[in-house]
Design a protein around this motif. Structure first.
Motif, mmCIF file in Angstrom:
data_model
loop_
_atom_site.group_PDB
_atom_site.id
_atom_site.type_symbol
_atom_site.label_atom_id
_atom_site.label_comp_id
_atom_site.label_asym_id
_atom_site.label_seq_id
_atom_site.Cartn_x
_atom_site.Cartn_y
_atom_site.Cartn_z
ATOM 1 N N ALA A 159 0.832 -1.205 0.000
ATOM 2 C CA ALA A 159 0.000 0.000 0.000
ATOM 3 C C ALA A 159 0.869 1.259 0.000
ATOM 4 C CB ALA A 159 -0.927 -0.001 1.209
ATOM 5 N N LEU A 160 1.959 1.243 0.783
ATOM 6 C CA LEU A 160 2.831 2.417 0.838
ATOM 7 C C LEU A 160 3.562 2.612 -0.476
ATOM 8 C CD1 LEU A 160 4.342 2.028 4.416
ATOM 9 C CD2 LEU A 160 2.531 3.556 3.671
ATOM 10 N N LYS A 161 3.977 1.490 -1.090
ATOM 11 C CA LYS A 161 4.702 1.579 -2.361
ATOM 12 C C LYS A 161 3.796 2.089 -3.478
ATOM 13 C CE LYS A 161 8.717 1.278 -1.898
ATOM 14 N NZ LYS A 161 9.543 2.337 -2.401
ATOM 15 N N ALA A 162 2.482 1.897 -3.306
ATOM 16 C CA ALA A 162 1.549 2.332 -4.344
ATOM 17 C C ALA A 162 1.349 3.850 -4.317
ATOM 18 C CB ALA A 162 0.204 1.624 -4.174
ATOM 19 N N VAL A 163 1.802 4.517 -3.270
ATOM 20 C CA VAL A 163 1.715 5.982 -3.238
ATOM 21 C C VAL A 163 2.776 6.538 -4.183
ATOM 22 C CG1 VAL A 163 1.979 8.025 -1.792
ATOM 23 C CG2 VAL A 163 0.913 5.981 -0.856
ATOM 24 N N PRO A 164 2.356 7.345 -5.174
ATOM 25 C CA PRO A 164 3.317 7.793 -6.182
ATOM 26 C C PRO A 164 4.481 8.583 -5.569
ATOM 27 C CG PRO A 164 1.087 8.517 -6.722
ATOM 28 C CD PRO A 164 1.013 7.884 -5.390
ATOM 29 N N ASP A 165 5.696 8.360 -6.096
ATOM 30 C CA ASP A 165 6.857 9.094 -5.609
ATOM 31 C C ASP A 165 6.711 10.594 -5.814
ATOM 32 O OD1 ASP A 165 8.343 7.139 -4.498
ATOM 33 O OD2 ASP A 165 9.499 6.673 -6.300
ATOM 34 N N SER A 166 5.887 10.974 -6.801
ATOM 35 C CA SER A 166 5.742 12.405 -7.061
ATOM 36 C C SER A 166 5.161 13.116 -5.844
ATOM 37 C CB SER A 166 4.869 12.634 -8.293
ATOM 38 O OG SER A 166 3.605 12.054 -8.104
ATOM 39 N N TYR A 167 4.314 12.432 -5.065
ATOM 40 C CA TYR A 167 3.793 13.044 -3.831
ATOM 41 C C TYR A 167 4.931 13.328 -2.862
ATOM 42 C CZ TYR A 167 -0.999 11.562 -5.035
ATOM 43 O OH TYR A 167 -2.208 11.384 -5.630
ATOM 44 N N ARG A 168 5.816 12.318 -2.726
ATOM 45 C CA ARG A 168 6.913 12.483 -1.782
ATOM 46 C C ARG A 168 7.813 13.628 -2.224
ATOM 47 N NH1 ARG A 168 6.265 7.032 -2.520
ATOM 48 N NH2 ARG A 168 5.630 5.876 -0.664
ATOM 49 N N GLU A 169 8.138 13.644 -3.528
ATOM 50 C CA GLU A 169 9.035 14.691 -4.024
ATOM 51 C C GLU A 169 8.402 16.062 -3.855
ATOM 52 O OE1 GLU A 169 10.861 14.410 -7.764
ATOM 53 O OE2 GLU A 169 12.062 12.657 -7.223
ATOM 54 N N ALA A 170 7.099 16.151 -4.171
ATOM 55 C CA ALA A 170 6.425 17.450 -4.063
ATOM 56 C C ALA A 170 6.457 17.936 -2.626
ATOM 57 C CB ALA A 170 4.986 17.340 -4.557
ATOM 58 N N ALA A 171 6.192 17.041 -1.687
ATOM 59 C CA ALA A 171 6.173 17.452 -0.285
ATOM 60 C C ALA A 171 7.581 17.791 0.205
ATOM 61 C CB ALA A 171 5.554 16.353 0.580
ATOM 62 N N GLU A 172 8.555 16.979 -0.193
ATOM 63 C CA GLU A 172 9.918 17.267 0.250
ATOM 64 C C GLU A 172 10.435 18.558 -0.370
ATOM 65 O OE1 GLU A 172 12.922 14.393 0.903
ATOM 66 O OE2 GLU A 172 11.543 12.708 0.774
ATOM 67 N N ALA A 173 10.027 18.814 -1.612
ATOM 68 C CA ALA A 173 10.474 20.040 -2.267
ATOM 69 C C ALA A 173 9.958 21.268 -1.535
ATOM 70 C CB ALA A 173 10.012 20.062 -3.726
#
Lengths: 314, 254
Positions: free
Chosen positions: A190-204
């Motif tokens: 389930a966690l892997k299904a969260v797109p990396d773009s969300y993580r990058e956007a939030a970290e950015a």
């Protein structure tokens, strides 16, 4: 050759081609019939099991069984010659207490492991952890029961200075450890299904790893995480052998984690072999089966509603 | 117009992904309150340049960055608080990423991370940023709807509003119009022209004409190298040092 004759011949050869069924067509038909049969058979099996369990238990459940006593009495004496009683209150609390404790153990462990594997571990560590977790999920339940009996039992007696180590605590911990690997695997998916773009956007935007996980990844994965937890609950309800071995198998409403209890599933497993087919005892065990079936069905239904309810917002 | 100290000063910047060289020895300056355009064909290193500016190599263990990047005179490869840097540098990605939360929460996300808790203050930030991103009128009645329900163009303006919500000093835009219709593109371009009064913008684009419309100065990247940097009008009127630049802006290769 006149042009129109040539055109005719060409179009007739196209017509032949369009009307001839090739090998692929037959293969396609066979495969789709096979897949259909496979899909339908699963449904037929489930209905078959349901019908069989109900047929064996329902007559007794609706006929001679006192339903009020069944749900409210703690006296489970199916083998008494003069006055057999069939109260499952103690069995229900046994199953519920063991499952509840198992969830307390497995939810933090499995979510923690899933977050670590999905978000922090990388490369080799990640791959070997995944393999290890899947290996843990494959340990047979009788082995877990054995660990409960021969390792946890003396450990609990020594650590807490109690007379018996086969108890809610023992069975709950064993069941929790048993359910954690499969919950970890599903939660990690389930966690892997969260797109990396969300993580990058939030970290950015300056979010720390922790903030990204708590405010973005976990909320986005909550459907899958919920499914993982409910799968664990289902596992807890249904598990038989490990609970039978580790819980002490004593009919009892637990007042502390050190009390021995008996689970519904363990009761069926331990007693069904000794009953005469068609007897009241036989009937009541099948009634227990129906009861378990209904509970599992309700859990699945809740899971479905939760997942769909959350999904609708998207 | 470029008379003060550079906002951003890049010296000899190289970026590699594993063995693959993505940028090779780039040096350039970006001055306050200008729109700095970067043009170039695909794979010329434009996006890698932006990623390095926000210390994005930390997401990607394969990515290595060498050289100096001075932001307000500070070498960002040596700073201690990368999160503070990212709060000063807003990024807009090529494909809009509406975080899986409401429109309001999308814009309030960064201010909340920054420790702002008061509802009134957040309301004010959300409204101001959505107005500046030319999205307020379309969403003001449904701020609690999920951001991902918006159309592509609206989502892109939402990500711009989100990037503005942290009051960035520097706004990095990476081909923002890829998923946006021409009308919306024009609206965003108008917004950017207003924004440059207050902040500095680096605009990566593969639409040569967009750079011409917006950028004060433009750099041309080709095959991991910086070919040249010039005043945008000079670049487009043919006052170029390098024949390759002329060919590219006139559409003769690419």
């Amino acid at each position: 050759m006149p042009a129109d004759v040539q055109g005719d011949r060409l179009s007739s050869s196209i017509a032949t081609e369009l009307n001839t069924r090739g090998w692929d067509w037959y293969v396609d038909r066979v495969v789709s019939i096979g897949v259909f049969a496979g899909g339908v058979s699963a449904i037929i099996f489930i209905i078959g099991i349901f019908v069989f369990v109900t047929r064996e238990g329902l007559d007794f459940a609706l006929g001679s069984l006192d339903l009020k006593e069944f749900f409210t009495s703690i006296n489970w004496r199916p083998t008494s010659e003069r006055n057999p009683t069939y109260g499952i209150l103690a069995l229900m609390t046994g199953t519920a207490s063991v499952t509840g404790l198992a969830m307390l153990v497995s939810v933090p462990f499995s979510l923690g492991a899933a977050i670590y594997i999905a978000e922090f571990a990388s490369g080799r560590t990640r791959e070997s952890l995944k393999v290890l977790v899947e290996l843990l999920a494959a340990i047979p339940s009788v082995v877990w029961g054995f660990i409960g009996m021969s390792i946890m039992n003396p450990l609990i007696i020594e650590m807490f200075d109690v007379p018996v180590g086969l108890s809610v605590l023992n069975a709950g911990v064993i069941l929790g450890l048993m359910a954690a690997p499969i919950m970890t695997t599903i939660a990690e998916d389930a966690l892997k299904a969260v797109p990396d773009s969300y993580r990058e956007a939030a970290e950015a935007m300056g979010a720390t790893r922790w903030q990204v996980i708590f405010r973005v990844v976990l909320p986005a994965a909550k459907n899958g995480l919920m499914a993982a937890i409910l799968l664990g609950v289902g596992r807890g309800f249904g598990e038989t052998m490990a609970v039978l071995m580790a819980s002490g198998h004593a009919i009892n409403i637990p007042t502390s984690p050190f009390d021995s209890v008996r689970a519904i599933t363990a009761t069926i497993a331990a007693e069904l072999g000794d009953t005469a087919r068609g007897s009241d005892h036989y009937g009541v065990l099948f009634t227990l089966g129906i009861f378990l079936f209904v509970i599992t069905f309700i859990i699945n239904l809740i899971a479905d509603v939760v997942v769909k309810g959350v999904g609708r917002q998207k | 117009m470029v008379d003060n100290a550079p906002k951003l000063s890049v010296r000899n910047l190289s970026v590699r992904y594993g063995d693959k060289q993505a940028l090779n020895g780039i040096s350039l300056d970006v001055f306050p309150n200008e729109i700095f355009g970067i043009i170039g064909p695909a794979n010329s290193g434009k996006t890698s340049f932006l990623r390095a500016l926000n210390r994005m190599e930390e997401f990607d263990p394969n990515m290595t960055v060498e050289g100096d990047i001075l932001f307000e005179g500070q070498d960002i490869t040596a700073i201690r608080n990368v999160y503070a840097l990212r709060r000063k540098v807003g990024v807009v990605f090529p494909l809009p990423v509406g975080l899986p939360m409401s429109i309001y929460e999308n814009v309030a996300f960064a201010p909340k991370l920054g420790g702002i808790k008061k509802k009134a203050e957040l309301d004010e930030i959300v409204e101001r940023c959505l107005i500046r991103a030319a999205l307020w009128d379309e969403v003001k009645d449904r701020l609690n709807a999920l951001g991902s329900l918006l159309s592509g163009g609206q989502q892109q303006r939402l990500t711009i509003a989100r990037a503005l919500s942290q009051n960035p000093e520097l706004l990095l835009l990476d081909e923002f119009s890829i998923a946006v219709d021409p009308v919306t593109t024009m609206r965003i371009e108008d917004v950017l022209k207003e924004l440059k009064e207050e902040i500095t913008i680096v605009l990566v684009t593969n639409l040569v004409q967009q750079a011409r419309r917006l950028a004060d100065r433009t750099a041309f990247f080709l095959e991991s190298e910086l070919v040249e940097t010039a005043e945008t009008e000079e670049l487009f009127s043919g006052v170029v040092k390098d024949q390759r630049t002329r060919d590219y802006v006139e559409g003769r290769f690419g």
